[in-house]
Design an enzyme around this catalytic site. Sequence first.
Site, PDB file in Angstrom:
ATOM      1  N   LYS A  78       0.853  -1.200   0.000  1.00  0.00           N
ATOM      2  CA  LYS A  78       0.000   0.000   0.000  1.00  0.00           C
ATOM      3  C   LYS A  78       0.886   1.246   0.000  1.00  0.00           C
ATOM      4  O   LYS A  78       1.941   1.256   0.653  1.00  0.00           O
ATOM      5  CB  LYS A  78      -0.883  -0.060   1.250  1.00  0.00           C
ATOM      6  CG  LYS A  78      -1.967   0.985   1.353  1.00  0.00           C
ATOM      7  CD  LYS A  78      -2.777   0.718   2.637  1.00  0.00           C
ATOM      8  CE  LYS A  78      -3.912   1.695   2.841  1.00  0.00           C
ATOM      9  NZ  LYS A  78      -4.667   1.422   4.090  1.00  0.00           N
ATOM     10  N   SER A 153      -9.599   1.286   3.307  1.00  0.00           N
ATOM     11  CA  SER A 153      -8.809   2.108   2.423  1.00  0.00           C
ATOM     12  C   SER A 153      -7.744   1.335   1.634  1.00  0.00           C
ATOM     13  O   SER A 153      -7.208   1.874   0.658  1.00  0.00           O
ATOM     14  CB  SER A 153      -8.122   3.205   3.235  1.00  0.00           C
ATOM     15  OG  SER A 153      -7.205   2.652   4.149  1.00  0.00           O
ATOM     16  N   SER A 177      -9.364  -1.052   7.574  1.00  0.00           N
ATOM     17  CA  SER A 177      -8.885  -0.912   6.187  1.00  0.00           C
ATOM     18  C   SER A 177      -8.211  -2.116   5.535  1.00  0.00           C
ATOM     19  O   SER A 177      -7.954  -2.072   4.336  1.00  0.00           O
ATOM     20  CB  SER A 177      -7.962   0.295   6.080  1.00  0.00           C
ATOM     21  OG  SER A 177      -8.755   1.439   5.930  1.00  0.00           O
TER      22      SER A 177
HETATM   23  N1  GLN Z   1     -13.033   3.586   7.028  1.00  0.00           N
HETATM   24  C1  GLN Z   1     -12.142   3.930   8.077  1.00  0.00           C
HETATM   25  C2  GLN Z   1     -11.841   5.392   8.042  1.00  0.00           C
HETATM   26  O1  GLN Z   1     -12.184   6.023   7.106  1.00  0.00           O
HETATM   27  C3  GLN Z   1     -10.947   3.049   7.992  1.00  0.00           C
HETATM   28  C4  GLN Z   1      -9.636   3.682   7.803  1.00  0.00           C
HETATM   29  C5  GLN Z   1      -8.469   2.758   7.954  1.00  0.00           C
HETATM   30  O2  GLN Z   1      -8.545   1.692   8.547  1.00  0.00           O
HETATM   31  N2  GLN Z   1      -7.356   3.231   7.458  1.00  0.00           N
HETATM   32  O3  GLN Z   1     -11.292   5.941   8.933  1.00  0.00           O
END
Ligand code: GLN
Length: 490
Positions: A78, A153, A177
């Site tokens: 990532k 994400s 995420s």
């Molecule tokens: N959907 C969550 C957020 O927007 C997850 C983010 C993550 O785990 N990086 O904060």
Amino acid sequence: MQLNTLTIKQASSLLAKKEITSIGLTKACLKRIKEVDGKIKACLTVCKKEALVEANIADERRAKGETGELLGIPYLAKDNILTRGVRATAASKILENYIAPYDATIIKKLKQAGAVLLGKTNLDEFAHGASTENSAFGPTHNPWDLTRAPGGSSGGSAAAAAADMCIFALGTDTGGSTRYPASFCGVVGLKPTYGRSSRFGLIAMTSSTDVPGTLTKTVADAAIVLSAMAGVDKNDATTVKSPLPLFVKGGIKGLTIGLPKEYFVDGTDKGVTQAVEKAIEDFKKLGVKFKSVSLPHTKYVVPVYYIITPSEVSSNLGRFDGIKYGLSASPQPSSSKGEGVSDLMSIYTKSRGQGFGSEAKRRIMLGTYALSAGYYDAYYLQAQKVRTKIKQEMDKVLEEVDCLLTPTAPHAAFKIGEQIQDPLKMYLEDIFVAGASLAGLPAISIPGGFDNGLPVGLQLIGKRFDEATLFRVGHNYEQATGWHKKKVEI
Ligand code: GLN
């Protein structure tokens, strides 16, 4: 045989028997990326030359007698994880041309193990989001249906693993995420216990919940990557010495799985509920017992997460000021009318104004508000107190059972563009995944069937540092059902 479709276990056994080479495996993945990534858009950077050099080194290491399950295995990371000499954008315009000056600890460890970096994957900008639509470089498409989002994400990593562009991929999980996009893309997404592996070299989002995680094709593969990544790091004071082994073989007869009733609520799609019900029956056939448990503070998970996360984000993004990193609204001599970027404050505001996308700005504003002198006690402090309650409650319930089973997401993949204009709706997507993040507990999403041809994920949440039970439960279920074997057609 299409080498890019192999799992780590399969590929490493063929490498060990000298039936394939890392060069061959790496080329197969690069070819697949070339073939399908124009449609999926999972990769932000492909390191073709470097990957082939690394693959060659891995083959030489094997020729000299070295062994290891990751030696010569190609992977994607990532793009909020630093890999020396390669662009690390965090999918933000502000870091568009930023070249990482060092390797994250987890990357260093994978390098030592001989894994081959193929490139970097798309994400929601700074990992803020659940659909990968918040990327400054455009959305990634779900390989099961290109009109749909891959989740987020770590959507680029999940889509790439599902479409066999790599043998495995790395993600990060702050509030779901790795697990949430794994559910949308039909792969395995692991969030290890907070403190299990180092955060050094991750572009920080919410430091108190960020963890590096994995997107793999099987549960056993997640265990392999975690074993290589785990461990204390002097550069991350929150890492903890934790017992190994991480993967325990054996059946699951006699285990007790808890079903938290607050995770089985109206608003979850019928197809998801049916998949979980079917999974419960499948587990029973494997000798598992179920116990209904209650986590009454679950209703506070999303509100608490969305106070703590923006608060930490507003502080962590403070370093992107147009001076230290990336995009800078360069100083210009003031015109006669006094315009132009001539003072430090305007460099800060212009650089940040141009460099950050709307979700990052929204979180900076929410967080700054929650931390401001007049509101700190009412919001941030209160949220931290409730977070402690959430954690204590989850720990207590986990004393009564071996792990918990829940859906990962309330529904299968939604269409690109369908929800992104409604931030609140997007925040509610985290309803099942953010609890384990606030509590620092390990959790994994495994393929649990399909709803109208789209993958559905099951989440297992475990006791602190007990990833082993999640692997054992997940592996037995995976082998019994075979959901992971169904492949995308693209
Ligand atoms: N959907 C969550 C957020 O927007 C997850 C983010 C993550 O785990 N990086 O904060």
